[in-house]
Design an enzyme around this catalytic site. Structure first.
Site, PDB file in Angstrom:
ATOM      1  N   ASP A 130       4.498  -4.148  -8.989  1.00 51.48           N
ATOM      2  CA  ASP A 130       4.051  -4.918  -7.804  1.00 51.48           C
ATOM      3  C   ASP A 130       3.850  -3.439  -7.227  1.00 51.48           C
ATOM      4  OD1 ASP A 130       3.300  -6.349  -5.513  1.00 51.48           O
ATOM      5  OD2 ASP A 130       4.223  -5.605  -4.226  1.00 51.48           O
ATOM      6  N   ARG A 131       1.993  -4.002  -6.968  1.00 55.07           N
ATOM      7  CA  ARG A 131       1.219  -2.793  -6.156  1.00 55.07           C
ATOM      8  C   ARG A 131       1.235  -2.137  -4.421  1.00 55.07           C
ATOM      9  NH1 ARG A 131      -5.544  -3.260  -5.617  1.00 55.07           N
ATOM     10  NH2 ARG A 131      -4.457  -3.002  -3.068  1.00 55.07           N
ATOM     11  N   ASP A 132       1.029  -3.533  -3.892  1.00 63.44           N
ATOM     12  CA  ASP A 132       0.870  -3.062  -2.016  1.00 63.44           C
ATOM     13  C   ASP A 132       2.494  -3.142  -1.764  1.00 63.44           C
ATOM     14  OD1 ASP A 132      -2.463  -4.973  -1.708  1.00 63.44           O
ATOM     15  OD2 ASP A 132      -1.900  -2.736  -2.973  1.00 63.44           O
ATOM     16  N   CYS A 180      -4.237 -10.993  -9.125  1.00 62.42           N
ATOM     17  CA  CYS A 180      -4.194 -12.866  -8.586  1.00 62.42           C
ATOM     18  C   CYS A 180      -5.415 -12.549  -7.802  1.00 62.42           C
ATOM     19  CB  CYS A 180      -3.060 -13.684  -8.237  1.00 62.42           C
ATOM     20  SG  CYS A 180      -3.672 -14.951  -7.729  1.00 62.42           S
TER      21      CYS A 180
HETATM   22  O1  LIG Z   1       1.872  -6.841  -2.382  1.00 61.94           O
HETATM   23  P1  LIG Z   1       0.841  -7.203  -3.787  1.00 61.94           P
HETATM   24  O2  LIG Z   1       1.259  -8.333  -4.325  1.00 61.94           O
HETATM   25  O3  LIG Z   1       0.720  -5.934  -4.344  1.00 61.94           O
HETATM   26  O4  LIG Z   1      -0.285  -7.254  -3.066  1.00 61.94           O
HETATM   27  C1  LIG Z   1       0.203  -8.269  -1.620  1.00 61.94           C
HETATM   28  C2  LIG Z   1      -1.635  -8.076  -0.940  1.00 61.94           C
HETATM   29  O5  LIG Z   1      -2.399  -8.687  -1.835  1.00 61.94           O
HETATM   30  C3  LIG Z   1      -1.431  -8.748   0.809  1.00 61.94           C
HETATM   31  O6  LIG Z   1      -0.901  -9.883  -0.083  1.00 61.94           O
HETATM   32  C4  LIG Z   1      -1.070 -10.640   1.766  1.00 61.94           C
HETATM   33  O7  LIG Z   1      -0.639 -11.610   1.703  1.00 61.94           O
HETATM   34  P2  LIG Z   1      -1.361 -13.624   1.460  1.00 61.94           P
HETATM   35  O8  LIG Z   1      -1.796 -13.383  -0.174  1.00 61.94           O
HETATM   36  O9  LIG Z   1      -2.550 -13.242   2.280  1.00 61.94           O
HETATM   37  O10 LIG Z   1      -0.340 -14.419   1.080  1.00 61.94           O
HETATM   38  C5  LIG Z   1      -0.345  -9.920   2.924  1.00 61.94           C
HETATM   39  O11 LIG Z   1       0.855 -10.009   2.590  1.00 61.94           O
HETATM   40  C6  LIG Z   1      -1.151  -8.630   2.941  1.00 61.94           C
HETATM   41  O12 LIG Z   1      -0.377  -7.802   3.717  1.00 61.94           O
HETATM   42  C7  LIG Z   1      -1.322  -8.026   1.702  1.00 61.94           C
HETATM   43  O13 LIG Z   1      -1.459  -7.075   1.178  1.00 61.94           O
HETATM   44 MG   LIG Z   2       3.923  -6.403  -2.233  1.00 62.44          MG
HETATM   45 ZN   LIG Z   3      -3.867 -16.638  -9.264  1.00 62.12          ZN
END
Ligand SMILES: O=P(O)(O)OC[C@@H](O)[C@H]1O[C@@H](OP(=O)(O)O)[C@@H](O)[C@@H](O)[C@@H]1O
Ligand SMILES: [Mg+2]
Ligand SMILES: [Zn+2]
Length: 188
Positions: free
Chosen positions: A9-11, A91
């Site tokens: 996973d990235r973030d 995505c």
């Molecule tokens: O952890 P990965 O998958 O790499 O990326 C998560 C991010 O795209 C964002 O995903 C969002 O969830 P929503 O997409 O709003 O449900 C929130 O959780 C944000 O805090 C977060 O930065």
């Molecule tokens: Mg993440």
């Molecule tokens: Zn998608």
């Protein structure tokens, strides 16, 4: 060697996360030790990929061009550290799009493993959120939780038998020391 591929996973795993999304390269900063940990996975002979939800694109908070700029920078940092990120899947959709790629759906993991010819049993998925854990369950691969990002917040929601680590570097150290078997449980 138990695993052939580690999908990250990235973030919250590679870079610091934000509740208001990481919307640009300027907002993107690697978690201490994560870049060298990715390079170490490569040196252990593992294929490293990334699977990330980026709904900020569908929400109009970030352009796909900015997202790709972040990913090119990430790949360059890992290359400069002696490693290689084989594929980065993202995505860009909104939760309401009901796509197959947004985690916890397993579409990104399926695409990576189809492209690179890995079986779920050869894959470890590493994440900081419950949606990552659920994604791994649906795909049928092992999962390891890191307590960076949202990991500490969601830890109690995740089965106690799931391996958990302070951060990506701690997980990689465990994989190295264990000979890339199942990571040691609860290596905090
Ligand atoms: O952890 P990965 O998958 O790499 O990326 C998560 C991010 O795209 C964002 O995903 C969002 O969830 P929503 O997409 O709003 O449900 C929130 O959780 C944000 O805090 C977060 O930065
Ligand atoms: Mg993440
Ligand atoms: Zn998608």
């Amino acid at each position: 060697m138990r695993y052939k591929c580690v999908i990250l996973d990235r973030d919250g795993v590679i870079n610091h996360d934000s509740d208001s999304y990481i919307k640009s390269l300027e907002e993107w900063s690697p978690i201490c030790g994560s870049i060298s940990a990715i390079a170490e996975l490569c040196k252990l002979g593992l294929t490293v990929c990334v699977a990330t939800n980026q709904s900020a694109v569908a929400r109009g908070l970030m352009t796909e061009e900015s997202l790709l700029r972040i990913h090119e920078h990430l790949k360059t940092l890992v290359k400069d550290a002696g490693g290689c990120i084989k594929e980065i899947h993202y995505c860009p959709h909104h939760p309401q799009d009901n796509c197959t790629c947004r985690k916890p759906n397993s579409g990104m993991l399926e695409n990576i493993c189809t492209n690179l010819h890995f079986h779920p049993s050869e894959v470890l998925f590493v994440g900081d959120n419950h949606s990552d854990y659920e994604c791994a369950k649906r795909f049928g691969c092992d999962f390891a939780l890191v307590l960076t990002g949202k990991g500490a917040r969601v830890e109690k929601l995740i089965d106690k038998n799931v391996s958990r680590f302070l951060n990506l570097q701690a997980l990689v150290t465990s994989l190295r020391d264990q000979g890339i078997k199942d990571p040691a449980l609860d290596s905090r």
